[in-house]
Design a protein around this motif. Sequence first.
Motif, PDB file in Angstrom:
ATOM      1  N   PRO A   1       4.058   4.765  11.679  1.00  0.00           N
ATOM      2  CA  PRO A   1       3.454   5.860  10.887  1.00  0.00           C
ATOM      3  C   PRO A   1       3.070   7.059  11.753  1.00  0.00           C
ATOM      4  O   PRO A   1       3.186   8.202  11.308  1.00  0.00           O
ATOM      5  N   ALA A   2       2.667   6.808  13.005  1.00  0.00           N
ATOM      6  CA  ALA A   2       2.243   7.918  13.860  1.00  0.00           C
ATOM      7  C   ALA A   2       3.411   8.810  14.293  1.00  0.00           C
ATOM      8  O   ALA A   2       3.213   9.910  14.789  1.00  0.00           O
ATOM      9  N   GLU A   3       4.648   8.316  14.080  1.00  0.00           N
ATOM     10  CA  GLU A   3       5.830   9.068  14.522  1.00  0.00           C
ATOM     11  C   GLU A   3       6.501   9.823  13.364  1.00  0.00           C
ATOM     12  O   GLU A   3       7.502  10.501  13.580  1.00  0.00           O
ATOM     13  N   ASN A   4       5.975   9.654  12.154  1.00  0.00           N
ATOM     14  CA  ASN A   4       6.685  10.178  10.980  1.00  0.00           C
ATOM     15  C   ASN A   4       5.727  10.765   9.955  1.00  0.00           C
ATOM     16  O   ASN A   4       4.549  10.443   9.945  1.00  0.00           O
ATOM     17  N   PHE A   5       6.274  11.609   9.080  1.00  0.00           N
ATOM     18  CA  PHE A   5       5.518  12.089   7.929  1.00  0.00           C
ATOM     19  C   PHE A   5       5.973  11.287   6.706  1.00  0.00           C
ATOM     20  O   PHE A   5       6.924  11.669   6.021  1.00  0.00           O
ATOM     21  N   PHE A   6       5.299  10.156   6.462  1.00  0.00           N
ATOM     22  CA  PHE A   6       5.619   9.380   5.256  1.00  0.00           C
ATOM     23  C   PHE A   6       4.911   9.999   4.059  1.00  0.00           C
ATOM     24  O   PHE A   6       3.778  10.473   4.177  1.00  0.00           O
ATOM     25  N   LEU A   7       5.573   9.964   2.901  1.00  0.00           N
ATOM     26  CA  LEU A   7       5.006  10.612   1.717  1.00  0.00           C
ATOM     27  C   LEU A   7       4.333   9.623   0.777  1.00  0.00           C
ATOM     28  O   LEU A   7       3.797  10.008  -0.251  1.00  0.00           O
ATOM     29  N   GLY A   8       4.359   8.326   1.145  1.00  0.00           N
ATOM     30  CA  GLY A   8       3.580   7.345   0.383  1.00  0.00           C
ATOM     31  C   GLY A   8       4.292   6.797  -0.837  1.00  0.00           C
ATOM     32  O   GLY A   8       3.767   5.953  -1.521  1.00  0.00           O
ATOM     33  N   ASN A   9       5.504   7.253  -1.140  1.00  0.00           N
ATOM     34  CA  ASN A   9       6.220   6.739  -2.317  1.00  0.00           C
ATOM     35  C   ASN A   9       7.586   6.191  -1.901  1.00  0.00           C
ATOM     36  O   ASN A   9       8.539   6.230  -2.657  1.00  0.00           O
ATOM     37  N   GLY A  10       7.633   5.709  -0.642  1.00  0.00           N
ATOM     38  CA  GLY A  10       8.911   5.207  -0.124  1.00  0.00           C
ATOM     39  C   GLY A  10       9.750   6.329   0.466  1.00  0.00           C
ATOM     40  O   GLY A  10      10.783   6.084   1.082  1.00  0.00           O
ATOM     41  N   ASN A  11       9.287   7.572   0.281  1.00  0.00           N
ATOM     42  CA  ASN A  11      10.016   8.714   0.840  1.00  0.00           C
ATOM     43  C   ASN A  11       9.299   9.266   2.066  1.00  0.00           C
ATOM     44  O   ASN A  11       8.143   8.931   2.328  1.00  0.00           O
ATOM     45  N   MET A  12       9.976  10.125   2.766  1.00  0.00           N
ATOM     46  CA  MET A  12       9.417  10.731   3.985  1.00  0.00           C
ATOM     47  C   MET A  12      10.096  12.078   4.223  1.00  0.00           C
ATOM     48  O   MET A  12      11.134  12.362   3.624  1.00  0.00           O
ATOM     49  N   LEU A  13       9.477  12.896   5.083  1.00  0.00           N
ATOM     50  CA  LEU A  13      10.188  14.094   5.552  1.00  0.00           C
ATOM     51  C   LEU A  13      11.127  13.606   6.651  1.00  0.00           C
ATOM     52  O   LEU A  13      10.696  12.891   7.554  1.00  0.00           O
ATOM     53  N   ARG A  14      12.398  13.949   6.569  1.00  0.00           N
ATOM     54  CA  ARG A  14      13.351  13.384   7.530  1.00  0.00           C
ATOM     55  C   ARG A  14      12.941  13.751   8.957  1.00  0.00           C
ATOM     56  O   ARG A  14      12.468  14.872   9.211  1.00  0.00           O
ATOM     57  N   SER A  15      13.103  12.793   9.867  1.00  0.00           N
ATOM     58  CA  SER A  15      12.707  13.034  11.259  1.00  0.00           C
ATOM     59  C   SER A  15      13.905  13.434  12.113  1.00  0.00           C
ATOM     60  O   SER A  15      13.747  13.739  13.289  1.00  0.00           O
ATOM     61  N   GLN A  16      15.092  13.400  11.526  1.00  0.00           N
ATOM     62  CA  GLN A  16      16.300  13.773  12.264  1.00  0.00           C
ATOM     63  C   GLN A  16      17.408  14.106  11.270  1.00  0.00           C
ATOM     64  O   GLN A  16      17.399  13.601  10.137  1.00  0.00           O
ATOM     65  N   THR A  17      18.351  14.933  11.692  1.00  0.00           N
ATOM     66  CA  THR A  17      19.457  15.273  10.788  1.00  0.00           C
ATOM     67  C   THR A  17      20.523  14.172  10.765  1.00  0.00           C
ATOM     68  O   THR A  17      21.501  14.289  10.021  1.00  0.00           O
ATOM     69  N   SER A  18      20.329  13.094  11.550  1.00  0.00           N
ATOM     70  CA  SER A  18      21.292  11.983  11.517  1.00  0.00           C
ATOM     71  C   SER A  18      21.393  11.378  10.119  1.00  0.00           C
ATOM     72  O   SER A  18      22.389  10.716   9.792  1.00  0.00           O
ATOM     73  N   THR A  19      20.378  11.608   9.277  1.00  0.00           N
ATOM     74  CA  THR A  19      20.425  11.164   7.875  1.00  0.00           C
ATOM     75  C   THR A  19      21.684  11.681   7.175  1.00  0.00           C
ATOM     76  O   THR A  19      22.239  10.990   6.317  1.00  0.00           O
ATOM     77  N   VAL A  20      22.115  12.880   7.549  1.00  0.00           N
ATOM     78  CA  VAL A  20      23.257  13.498   6.857  1.00  0.00           C
ATOM     79  C   VAL A  20      24.565  12.781   7.225  1.00  0.00           C
ATOM     80  O   VAL A  20      25.503  12.734   6.423  1.00  0.00           O
ATOM     81  N   GLN A  21      24.612  12.173   8.428  1.00  0.00           N
ATOM     82  CA  GLN A  21      25.774  11.329   8.776  1.00  0.00           C
ATOM     83  C   GLN A  21      25.988  10.294   7.671  1.00  0.00           C
ATOM     84  O   GLN A  21      27.101  10.116   7.160  1.00  0.00           O
TER      85      GLN A  21
END
Length: 324
Positions: free
Chosen positions: A148-168
């Motif tokens: 949790p300290a490394e990420n912005f979790f939104l509390g509903n299973g979602n988060m602000l992406r921490s890297q653009t590797s998601t688009v891969q």
Amino acid sequence: MADPIDVLEQEAVAALEAAGDPDALEAWRIEFLGSKGRLKAMMSTMRDLGPEERPVFGERMNRVKESLQAAFKQRSTAAADAIPPMDVTEPGTTSDLGQRHVLTRTIDEVVDVFGRMGFSVEEGPEVEDEWHNFVALNIPEHHPAREPAENFFLGNGNMLRSQTSTVQIRVMEHAPPPLKIITCGRVYRPDTHDATHYSMFHQVEGLCIDRNITMIDLKTVLFQFARACFGPEAEVRMRPSFFPFTEPSAEVDMKMKIKGRWQWVELGGCGMVDPNVLEAVNIDPEEWSGYAFGLGIERIAMRRHGIADIRWLYENDERFLRQF
Ligand code: FA5
């Protein structure tokens, strides 16, 4: 005793002659010919007259009114003719022009360089799920990157992406190989702000999936990018590293001239796409292979323009931004 109709007419004529501009003429019209004006007021005194005087009074008043209306029309036309015509050749007033932010321009340049090497541009959402940000990228449940300290979790299973590797993952889920794409966009990490770190920054992610792709293809693409971005003498170095979604993995350094001195600067990470990632999106790793890389766009812009502190990019100080 002077005749009141004559007096009114003389006063009106004198005042009309004195009215020199459109505003004064309009004021005159309201005073004498308006619906609450002096002519109307005098007309209303007719009811105090005897029956034989009324037609004479009415007729005189009508004549005065018509003559004043005609005089007013003539004056108005003359005044309008006297206004000098607009000189369309005069210089206009200029307003300050804005310009695109140095980061936006850097993104355009990055897209242009990779576009010339045959990469097409893809996009993905900034609000992501853990499947795209971690699971499909071979980042297991208890990996430190998921803290949790490394990420912005939104509390509903979602988060602000921490890297653009998601688009891969998003691209490979929807399009069969061969693939050659880049994506540029914002990513978010709760990093403490300092001269080189910000909690929201931009990455450019590249992905190439085809047959017989090797590290040589990866290094060639990064090398071409370095030369296009930092000049014909720039160089690329790969230092062995670890990312869960590539195997082998490397840190990407580029050698560039900063204040007259050649320096190696770390810009991002790269590697050969891990077979586990290909399997997560139903691509057969026996048939296909590929490389991926992710570079920090702020770092590229800072090196290209000699910007010493990443925070300046986000302060919206026009004195700083106008330099570029
Ligand atoms: C990654 O984010 C990997 N996804 C990169 C990658 C892609 C590896 C594909 C392999 C294959 P890393 O966390 O090192 O890697 O970040 C990459 C770059 O983002 C860094 O080198 C740096 O240039 C930039 N960066 C990281 N954190 C920040 C920050 N807080 N502020 C500004 N730039 C940052």
